[in-house]
Design a protein around this motif. Structure first.
Motif, mmCIF file in Angstrom:
data_model
loop_
_atom_site.group_PDB
_atom_site.id
_atom_site.type_symbol
_atom_site.label_atom_id
_atom_site.label_comp_id
_atom_site.label_asym_id
_atom_site.label_seq_id
_atom_site.Cartn_x
_atom_site.Cartn_y
_atom_site.Cartn_z
ATOM 1 N N ASP A 247 0.831 -1.208 0.000
ATOM 2 C CA ASP A 247 0.000 0.000 0.000
ATOM 3 C C ASP A 247 0.865 1.258 0.000
ATOM 4 O O ASP A 247 0.540 2.241 -0.685
ATOM 5 C CB ASP A 247 -0.928 0.004 1.214
ATOM 6 N N ASN B 206 -6.648 -6.440 -2.182
ATOM 7 C CA ASN B 206 -5.571 -5.502 -1.878
ATOM 8 C C ASN B 206 -4.578 -5.346 -3.027
ATOM 9 O O ASN B 206 -3.478 -4.813 -2.830
ATOM 10 C CB ASN B 206 -4.822 -5.947 -0.619
ATOM 11 N N CYS B 207 -4.952 -5.775 -4.232
ATOM 12 C CA CYS B 207 -4.042 -5.644 -5.371
ATOM 13 C C CYS B 207 -3.780 -4.172 -5.687
ATOM 14 O O CYS B 207 -4.604 -3.305 -5.382
ATOM 15 C CB CYS B 207 -4.613 -6.349 -6.602
ATOM 16 N N THR B 208 -2.618 -3.895 -6.266
ATOM 17 C CA THR B 208 -2.292 -2.525 -6.679
ATOM 18 C C THR B 208 -1.628 -2.564 -8.056
ATOM 19 O O THR B 208 -1.114 -3.614 -8.464
ATOM 20 C CB THR B 208 -1.321 -1.836 -5.689
ATOM 21 N N CYS C 160 -9.847 -8.485 -7.508
ATOM 22 C CA CYS C 160 -8.943 -7.360 -7.756
ATOM 23 C C CYS C 160 -9.642 -6.314 -8.629
ATOM 24 O O CYS C 160 -10.138 -6.653 -9.715
ATOM 25 C CB CYS C 160 -7.675 -7.842 -8.449
ATOM 26 N N ARG D 43 2.177 1.724 -3.469
ATOM 27 C CA ARG D 43 1.142 2.322 -4.328
ATOM 28 C C ARG D 43 1.086 3.834 -4.124
ATOM 29 O O ARG D 43 1.054 4.599 -5.091
ATOM 30 C CB ARG D 43 -0.213 1.697 -3.995
ATOM 31 N N GLN D 44 1.093 4.263 -2.877
ATOM 32 C CA GLN D 44 1.029 5.698 -2.580
ATOM 33 C C GLN D 44 2.232 6.453 -3.140
ATOM 34 O O GLN D 44 2.093 7.582 -3.635
ATOM 35 C CB GLN D 44 0.970 5.918 -1.064
ATOM 36 N N ASN E 290 1.132 -1.410 -8.667
ATOM 37 C CA ASN E 290 2.566 -1.355 -8.424
ATOM 38 C C ASN E 290 3.130 -2.618 -7.785
ATOM 39 O O ASN E 290 4.318 -2.680 -7.486
ATOM 40 C CB ASN E 290 2.900 -0.172 -7.499
ATOM 41 N N SER E 291 2.284 -3.638 -7.541
ATOM 42 C CA SER E 291 2.760 -4.814 -6.804
ATOM 43 C C SER E 291 2.587 -6.104 -7.599
ATOM 44 O O SER E 291 1.667 -6.240 -8.407
ATOM 45 C CB SER E 291 2.038 -4.928 -5.458
#
Length: 405
Positions: free
Chosen positions: A115, A138-140, A399, A118-119, A142-143
């Motif tokens: 998280d 909780n997927c992003t 997701c 992501r930020q 960036n991960s």
């Protein structure tokens, strides 16, 4: 009409050119990779210093530079605490300008860090943590979850055991995100296969005494005692099962997140016959043996799937930086998802839109002491599970990045 370029226009043009060049190059003239892991706790043997070494080996093998700029590797112990992981991630991204953080053993810590990534618009590659929340709710963007997850472990191990008649289960579950998710995933497989969960006991992370939990499992009469834990918790549970007389003729243990260092820690006498699912085995083929022996020369033990995945994912990241011409996260992530992974860890591995790296998994059984012919000769490979069968299909994904057809 002749165009007259004023000094101001020239300055603006130069600034724009400089900004564009910087956007397409390496920020701060260094690519920084941070290995965030458990250096001394319950998960340190299956990850820890070995994961950091695997990342350093990948950087060395890549040549130590990308796009002409040096690659630096930082290491930190998150102590299996989400707040420590969050704070160190913020410091790395804001102060030390880390471009990519990797390993992230411990699901609670990993969820906290992805998280932050992501930020801050940086990249997080999860090799250690197994909770499927990482590629679901909780997927992003960036991960990436690269090595394994609880769904793949549940599918591989539980399905095979249920087919052989192990249809009643009792869980020993580590009381944090990974343990809960693992129990849920395996329960889904059990229920859909006509089996039954009789009960469960939740134990603290890094527990020292499993006696009461083992006795409850023994009293349940369940055919299978599912170990929804990892690292030293799994080792201690297996040893406790031996101590308190779990009879293999009546009850069997099922490891849901077992790695080769766990087998080494238990010994073949205690672990023999255990079935489990692995993402990697050092003795699988000549390619895995060659790399693993190089790793052994440095660490004096064979690599786990997590450690091997740290090497593979770091190389894939560096190749993607080179192909993208920049270390900017969006461009690198796009390349990582477009390029296939082909190395000793995975063949034709692909990274999906939910961040899941899809690759083959292996159902293995621990050898008896008599079957083992040389050091670290621990597994019989029972089956190869194709990646599209091992991992959760996108049709079941929660997701928000996944486009439903």
């Amino acid at each position: 009409m002749k165009h007259i370029r004023t000094p101001l226009a020239a300055a603006l043009a130069g600034l724009l050119f400089s900004m564009g060049a910087q956007a397409q190059g390496i920020s701060d003239d260094v690519v920084r990779i941070g290995v965030m892991t458990d250096m001394g706790g319950a998960l340190s043997d299956l990850s820890g210093k070995g994961s950091a070494m695997a990342v350093r080996m990948a950087v060395e093998d890549f040549g130590g530079k990308v796009l002409g700029k040096p690659v630096e590797v930082l290491e930190v112990d998150h102590q299996n605490k989400p707040d420590v992981a969050s704070n160190r991630a913020r410091e790395w991204f804001d102060v030390q300008k880390v471009d990519m953080v990797t390993d992230l053993t411990n699901s609670a810590a990993a969820l906290a860090v992805i998280d932050i990534a992501r930020q801050k618009n940086r990249i997080a590659i999860v090799n250690g943590a197994g909770a499927t929340r990482i590629t679901n709710e909780n997927c992003t963007p960036n991960s990436i979850q690269y090595a394994w997850d609880t769904y793949a472990m549940a599918n591989g191990t539980a399905k095979a055991i249920i087919k052989k008649g192990g249809n009643t289960w009792y869980f020993l579950t580590a009381d944090y995100a990974f343990g809960h998710q693992s129990e849920r995933d395996v329960t889904d497989v059990i229920n859909s296969s006509g089996g039954k969960v009789i009960g469960s006991s939740r134990h603290p992370f890094n527990a020292s005494d499993f006696s009461s939990f083992i006795l409850s499992a023994k009293a349940s009469g369940a055919k299978i005692i599912g170990l929804a834990n990892g690292g030293s918790d799994t080792i201690n549970a297996v040893k406790s099962a031996q101590e308190f007389g779990i009879d293999p003729a009546k009850q069997n243990l099922a490891g849901l997140a077992v790695f080769i260092t766990d087998i080494h820690g238990m010994g073949l006498k205690a672990a023999q016959g255990l079935q489990l699912t692995e993402a990697f085995y050092w003795d699988l083929n000549e390619q895995t043996r060659q790399w693993s022996r190089r790793y052994f020369d440095r660490m004096k033990k064979m690599p786990t799937a997590i450690q091997a995945a740290n090497y593979s994912s770091t190389l894939h990241y560096l190749r993607s930086v080179k192909e993208a011409g920049t270390d900017a996260a969006p461009a690198v992530m796009a390349k990582m998802k477009s390029l296939k992974v082909n190395d000793f860890f995975a063949k034709n591995g692909t990274i999906r839109e939910d961040g899941r790296m899809v690759h083959d998994m292996y159902l293995v059984q621990v050898k008896t002491p008599a079957e083992s012919k040389y050091p670290w000769d621990y597994y019989k490979v029972l089956a190869t599970i194709p990646g599209d069968e091992a991992f959760q299909p996108l049709s079941k994904s929660t997701c928000p990045l996944v486009t439903k057809k």
